[in-house]
Design an enzyme around this catalytic site. Structure first.
Site, PDB file in Angstrom:
ATOM      1  N   GLU A 120       0.936  -1.157  -0.123  1.00 17.39           N
ATOM      2  CA  GLU A 120      -0.013   0.031   0.004  1.00 17.39           C
ATOM      3  C   GLU A 120       0.844   1.278  -0.016  1.00 17.39           C
ATOM      4  O   GLU A 120       0.451   2.206  -0.552  1.00 17.39           O
ATOM      5  CB  GLU A 120      -0.941   0.057   1.314  1.00 17.39           C
ATOM      6  CG  GLU A 120      -1.987   1.053   1.446  1.00 17.39           C
ATOM      7  CD  GLU A 120      -2.891   1.347   0.135  1.00 17.39           C
ATOM      8  OE1 GLU A 120      -3.990   0.358   0.139  1.00 17.39           O
ATOM      9  OE2 GLU A 120      -2.677   2.002  -0.565  1.00 17.39           O
TER      10      GLU A 120
ATOM     11  N   GLY B 135      14.094  21.422   3.091  1.00 16.93           N
ATOM     12  CA  GLY B 135      13.960  19.987   3.161  1.00 16.93           C
ATOM     13  C   GLY B 135      12.703  19.397   2.367  1.00 16.93           C
ATOM     14  O   GLY B 135      12.145  18.486   2.764  1.00 16.93           O
TER      15      GLY B 135
ATOM     16  N   GLU C  94      14.521  16.363  -2.280  1.00 17.19           N
ATOM     17  CA  GLU C  94      15.677  15.632  -2.065  1.00 17.19           C
ATOM     18  C   GLU C  94      17.012  16.575  -2.587  1.00 17.19           C
ATOM     19  O   GLU C  94      16.838  17.218  -3.367  1.00 17.19           O
ATOM     20  CB  GLU C  94      15.720  14.401  -2.985  1.00 17.19           C
ATOM     21  CG  GLU C  94      14.516  13.489  -2.710  1.00 17.19           C
ATOM     22  CD  GLU C  94      14.796  12.587  -1.523  1.00 17.19           C
ATOM     23  OE1 GLU C  94      15.989  12.817  -1.006  1.00 17.19           O
ATOM     24  OE2 GLU C  94      13.844  12.015  -1.004  1.00 17.19           O
TER      25      GLU C  94
ATOM     26  N   ASP D 112       9.620   8.809 -10.655  1.00 15.00           N
ATOM     27  CA  ASP D 112       8.867   8.478  -9.459  1.00 15.00           C
ATOM     28  C   ASP D 112       7.536   8.241  -9.891  1.00 15.00           C
ATOM     29  O   ASP D 112       7.058   7.214  -9.590  1.00 15.00           O
ATOM     30  CB  ASP D 112       9.502   9.389  -8.406  1.00 15.00           C
ATOM     31  CG  ASP D 112       8.628   8.957  -6.919  1.00 15.00           C
ATOM     32  OD1 ASP D 112       8.827   7.912  -6.599  1.00 15.00           O
ATOM     33  OD2 ASP D 112       7.512   9.535  -6.875  1.00 15.00           O
TER      34      ASP D 112
ATOM     35  N   LYS E 152       4.953   4.526  -9.658  1.00 12.62           N
ATOM     36  CA  LYS E 152       3.986   4.334  -9.115  1.00 12.62           C
ATOM     37  C   LYS E 152       2.581   4.115 -10.339  1.00 12.62           C
ATOM     38  O   LYS E 152       1.926   3.510  -9.960  1.00 12.62           O
ATOM     39  CB  LYS E 152       3.532   5.661  -8.353  1.00 12.62           C
ATOM     40  CG  LYS E 152       4.599   5.973  -7.276  1.00 12.62           C
ATOM     41  CD  LYS E 152       3.963   7.255  -6.632  1.00 12.62           C
ATOM     42  CE  LYS E 152       5.429   7.527  -5.664  1.00 12.62           C
ATOM     43  NZ  LYS E 152       5.451   9.004  -5.357  1.00 12.62           N
TER      44      LYS E 152
HETATM   45  N1  HSE Z   1       9.827  11.369  -3.431  1.00 14.37           N
HETATM   46  C1  HSE Z   1       8.374  11.220  -3.492  1.00 14.37           C
HETATM   47  C2  HSE Z   1       7.571  12.356  -3.584  1.00 14.37           C
HETATM   48  C3  HSE Z   1       7.653  10.466  -2.528  1.00 14.37           C
HETATM   49  O1  HSE Z   1       7.909  13.669  -3.554  1.00 14.37           O
HETATM   50  O2  HSE Z   1       6.292  12.422  -3.650  1.00 14.37           O
HETATM   51  C4  HSE Z   1       8.304   8.902  -2.671  1.00 14.37           C
HETATM   52  O3  HSE Z   1       7.778   8.354  -3.870  1.00 14.37           O
END
Ligand code: HSE
Length: 434
Positions: A131, A189, A192, A203, A207
């Site tokens: 999840e 912060g 990254e 990323d 997903k």
């Molecule tokens: N780095 C991702 C984001 C969270 O900024 O949504 C982890 O997938």
């Protein structure tokens, strides 16, 4: 059979691992009251324990070798929160081969090797729960394998990267360019130090691969997903979107057609009255279009220690309550149980488009532009010419009727060959239920 206790090992005690261990350690009695099951955190496995110590976790839980955890017959579930695709894969394989179920938040690993790992889980009478791999704490995976089971899903659109959404929201509200906002976000912060995976859209693609596998009961090919990030967006186009009644979002788009599925990640214009346009800052949301329910949207924090740990712990509880038997073994929606549906090339994607042409302000250029668009059967809905600003050519902005990516690419190629046109930007427009 539901046991009255369930033993947990957390491997990787960083942001999400730390949050998971904290919930299991500090909220065990609340969870016991809700579920009737005693969840026992037996191991926190890592090579460093600074974070674990800072969270006040007892030293007696700390181990450094994941094989100790996987080899302990008392452990019911191994929670992999290391990230990455190398050591994390070895931990998951070792746990599954020992017959232990696994909970993971590892989207990169599942997007690339999910089918193989699900198969390994079945061979060993175990399960994989994930999840937290998509949209952090928002229960979108559960929605697909449970809440929407009575539906055929036609399409979904997600804002599934909080870093990108934060950057775009700040560019829009503060009228600052990408590099300035990114630097500020890193300082605070909120991005990254190396934001590449987020800002390039990869990323989101990880997903999207996981979500489309479940939504369409297919084995998705990650490498066939066209991906475009936010790193090349110009503030000019973001401001134009605002002026024209749109907002720019990084969207993960999935559509099912009779011929296959169409998946892509790309910055797109979205009408300000679409609910996804209201999702700002680091929030995530997924709009799902299903045949019986119609449109529904799932919204919340897609990252962060406790929001993501909330999803991890819900998976641990689900396993203790029989997820493996009632969902993982039974349902035919998992990618390892299904053949791959054809993934359509981006050329077949259809939407309305925004075109920005930087042109020399000469008579006859507009006529050439409309001729090329007409030849490619692209209808214009709106045309705006922005007066020259310092150091900018004239920008001719057009929006189109619905057309295909193939037609837009062909037209953009032809437009780029006109000597008076120095730049052609194309962005898709999402303005209706897909
Ligand atoms: N780095 C991702 C984001 C969270 O900024 O949504 C982890 O997938």
């Amino acid at each position: 059979m539901i046991k009255d206790h369930f033993t947990v090992a957390v491997v990787g005690c960083g942001i999400v691992g730390g949050g998971t261990a904290k919930i299991l350690h500090e909220q065990a009695s609340d969870i016991r009251n809700r579920t009737g099951i005693d969840f026992r955190l037996k191991y926190v496995c890592d090579i460093r324990f600074d974070n674990a110590r800072a969270l006040g976790l007892p030293e007696s839980l700390f181990v450094t070798d994941y094989k100790t955890v996987c080899g302990d017959p008392e452990v019911d579930v191994v929670v992999e929160l290391i990230g990455g695709k190398t050591l994390a894969k070895s931990v998951i394989e070792e746990a599954l081969k020992s017959g232990k179920s696994v909970v993971t938040a590892n989207k990169a690993l599942l997007a690339a090797h999910g089918t193989e790992l699900f198969g390994l889980a079945r061979e060993n009478g175990a399960a994989v729960a994930f999840e937290a791999s998509c949209v952090g704490g928002v229960p979108i995976i559960r929605t697909l394998y449970d809440g929407l089971l009575a539906n055929n899903i036609n399409s979904f659109i997600g804002i599934i990267n909080g870093t990108c959404n934060y950057i775009l929201s700040a560019m829009i509200s503060e009228k600052k360019d990408y590099d300035t906002v990114l630097k500020e976000a890193q300082k605070a912060g909120l991005a990254e130090a190396d934001p590449t995976l987020d800002v390039t859209g990869h990323d989101s693609a990880h997903k999207l691969a996981i979500l489309s596998s479940l939504a369409f009961s297919t084995d998705t090919d990650l490498s066939a997903i066209p991906v475009e990030g936010i790193d090349r967006l110009d503030l000019f186009d973001i401001n134009m979107a605002d002026e024209m009644g749109y907002t720019v979002k990084l969207l993960a788009i999935a559509q099912k057609t009779e011929d296959g599925i169409s998946l892509c990640v790309r910055p797109s214009f979205i009408k300000k009255d679409h609910p996804l346009a209201w999702v700002s800052g680091s929030f995530n949301a997924v709009s799902v279009y299903a045949n019986n329910l119609g449109h529904s949207m799932y919204y919340g924090q897609g990252a962060g220690s406790l929001p993501t740990a909330s999803a991890v712990v819900s998976d641990i509880i689900s396993l203790a309550l029989g997820y493996k038997e009632t969902r993982f073994d039974t349902l035919r929606i998992w990618p390892d149980k299904n053949k791959r549906l054809p993934q359509l090339p981006l050329d077949r994607y259809s939407s309305r488009y925004y075109l920005r042409l930087d042109v020399e302000d000469k008579t006859g250029v507009l006529a050439q532009v409309t001729h090329i668009l007409g030849k490619n059967k692209i209808g214009i809905t709106e045309a705006v010419q922005k007066d020259p600003q310092p150091q900018r050519p004239v920008s001719l902005v057009l929006t189109t009727h619905r057309t295909t990516e193939a037609a837009v690419r062909q037209a953009a190629g032809e437009l780029r060959r006109i000597p008076e046109i120095s730049k052609v930007i194309t962005l898709s427009i999402v303005d209706e239920a897909e």
